[in-house]
Design an enzyme around this catalytic site. Structure first.
Site, PDB file in Angstrom:
ATOM      1  N   PRO A   2      39.220  29.533  24.965  1.00 50.17           N
ATOM      2  CA  PRO A   2      40.462  29.712  24.241  1.00 50.17           C
ATOM      3  C   PRO A   2      41.517  30.564  24.926  1.00 50.17           C
ATOM      4  CG  PRO A   2      38.711  31.102  23.314  1.00 50.17           C
ATOM      5  CD  PRO A   2      38.294  30.636  24.655  1.00 50.17           C
ATOM      6  N   GLU A   3      42.678  30.003  25.218  1.00 52.62           N
ATOM      7  CA  GLU A   3      43.876  30.797  25.452  1.00 52.62           C
ATOM      8  C   GLU A   3      44.764  30.499  24.252  1.00 52.62           C
ATOM      9  OE1 GLU A   3      45.402  31.045  29.470  1.00 52.62           O
ATOM     10  OE2 GLU A   3      43.450  30.601  30.322  1.00 52.62           O
ATOM     11  N   LYS A  52      46.184  35.247  20.689  1.00 50.02           N
ATOM     12  CA  LYS A  52      44.846  34.687  20.532  1.00 50.02           C
ATOM     13  C   LYS A  52      44.240  35.043  19.174  1.00 50.02           C
ATOM     14  CE  LYS A  52      44.454  35.089  25.506  1.00 50.02           C
ATOM     15  NZ  LYS A  52      43.991  35.961  26.604  1.00 50.02           N
ATOM     16  N   ARG A 274      38.958  39.924  35.058  1.00 46.66           N
ATOM     17  CA  ARG A 274      38.641  38.519  35.263  1.00 46.66           C
ATOM     18  C   ARG A 274      39.022  38.091  36.678  1.00 46.66           C
ATOM     19  NH1 ARG A 274      36.698  38.089  30.850  1.00 46.66           N
ATOM     20  NH2 ARG A 274      35.729  36.174  31.563  1.00 46.66           N
TER      21      ARG A 274
END
Length: 286
Positions: A2-3, A52, A274
DNA sequence: ACAGTATGGAGAT
DNA sequence: TCTCCCTACTGTG
């Protein structure tokens, strides 16, 4: 997976499937059972997304706040609960006559008040997918920071909804060095990236897939212009997830492979927790 | 059977 | 900067 585009798509499907109805609310897994019982019998008023974060509003000032984290999913299946047996760890199930929505693996699934919802909204930066987004808020924060733009794009208080794939790809699309300090980023460059994010996230939302390659974007926009988008948005489950277009990116997960423009090896390094991918030759400060 | 991975983020150190 | 949480699926032995 999910973005921000994924969360907005889910909000749309939840509202489309259950808005204005009094669905069955349960927690097959049990971890949200107490709150689910409180919501049982109430009307689901609306579902919306900010960055989000997902908010499902019920009558009686009850809001379910969901954040999928890295591994969560919320899939809306056609048909009532009786036709959709529970499999795996379903934290929250919302079910009506026409559809059944199963939430698994969320980072957050909590019953909150409208005031708490406002507090969450207040700490998020502008979301390119929201009509009320003010890009100047993001621009100001970026231009006051010495942190790299590759790090700032992942900070949801700066700009909400962008995740690791969009960050890498949008920086490449504008040939921006991810380590450019925010205060060295030109206004014109920020404005162009914001406009691009609005476009990219909308396409991602429509097709349930992150598209950043120009040929795929052109094809998607042509389909949207031809009316295909209406079909996609009214489908309960959206497009078969990620299957409509070939999965293909400029840089994402291509460490060591040649840059598609200059041929030099794609580099990668952990930034903001990330893997950041970039081309050391094509991407410059500007 | 077990290890590794994933488009995220919070809290401790 | 590290550690942990959440789940499903893939690859390896």
């Amino acid at each position: 997976m999910p973005e921000g585009h994924t969360i907005h798509a889910i909000a749309g499907r939840i509202e489309h499937a259950f808005g204005g109805t009094r669905p069955e609310v349960s927690s097959p897994q049990g971890r949200f059972a107490e709150s689910a019982a409180l919501l049982q019998g109430r009307e689901l008023v609306s579902a919306s997304a900010a960055g989000k974060h997902l908010f499902v509003e019920f009558t009686g000032d009850a809001v379910v706040n969901v954040h999928l984290g890295l591994i969560g999913s919320w899939v809306v299946h056609p048909g009532p609960a009786a036709l959709n047996p529970v499999t795996g760890q379903v934290r929250l199930r919302i079910a009506g006559e026409l559809a059944t929505a199963d939430l698994r693996g969320p980072n957050v699934c909590a019953l909150i008040t409208p005031e708490q919802q406002d507090a969450i909204l207040a700490r998020l930066g502008p979301d390119p997918l929201r009509e009320d987004a003010d890009p100047e808020r993001a621009r100001t924060r970026i231009q006051r920071s010495r942190k790299g733009i590759g790090e700032l794009l992942m900070d949801q208080a700066v700009l909400a909804g962008v995740g690791n794939v969009y960050r890498c790809e949008v920086l490449y699309r504008h040939r921006v060095d991810p380590f450019t300090p925010g205060n060295a980023l030109k206004r014109k460059t920020f404005d162009a990236m914001w406009a691009d994010l609005v476009r990219l996230l909308r396409i991602g939302l429509t097709y349930n897939q992150i598209l950043t390659m120009d040929d795929q974007i052109d094809e998607a926009e042509a389909l949207i212009a031809a009316g295909d988008a209406d079909t996609v948005q009214t489908e309960l489950t959206g497009r078969r997830l990620g299957e409509h277009f070939e999965r293909r990116f400029w840089l994402y997960k291509r460490t060591g492979e040649p840059c598609l423009v200059c041929g030099s090896k794609v580099r990668s390094q952990v930034v903001a927790g990330r893997n950041l991918y970039w081309c050391g030759r094509c991407q410059r400060r500007h």
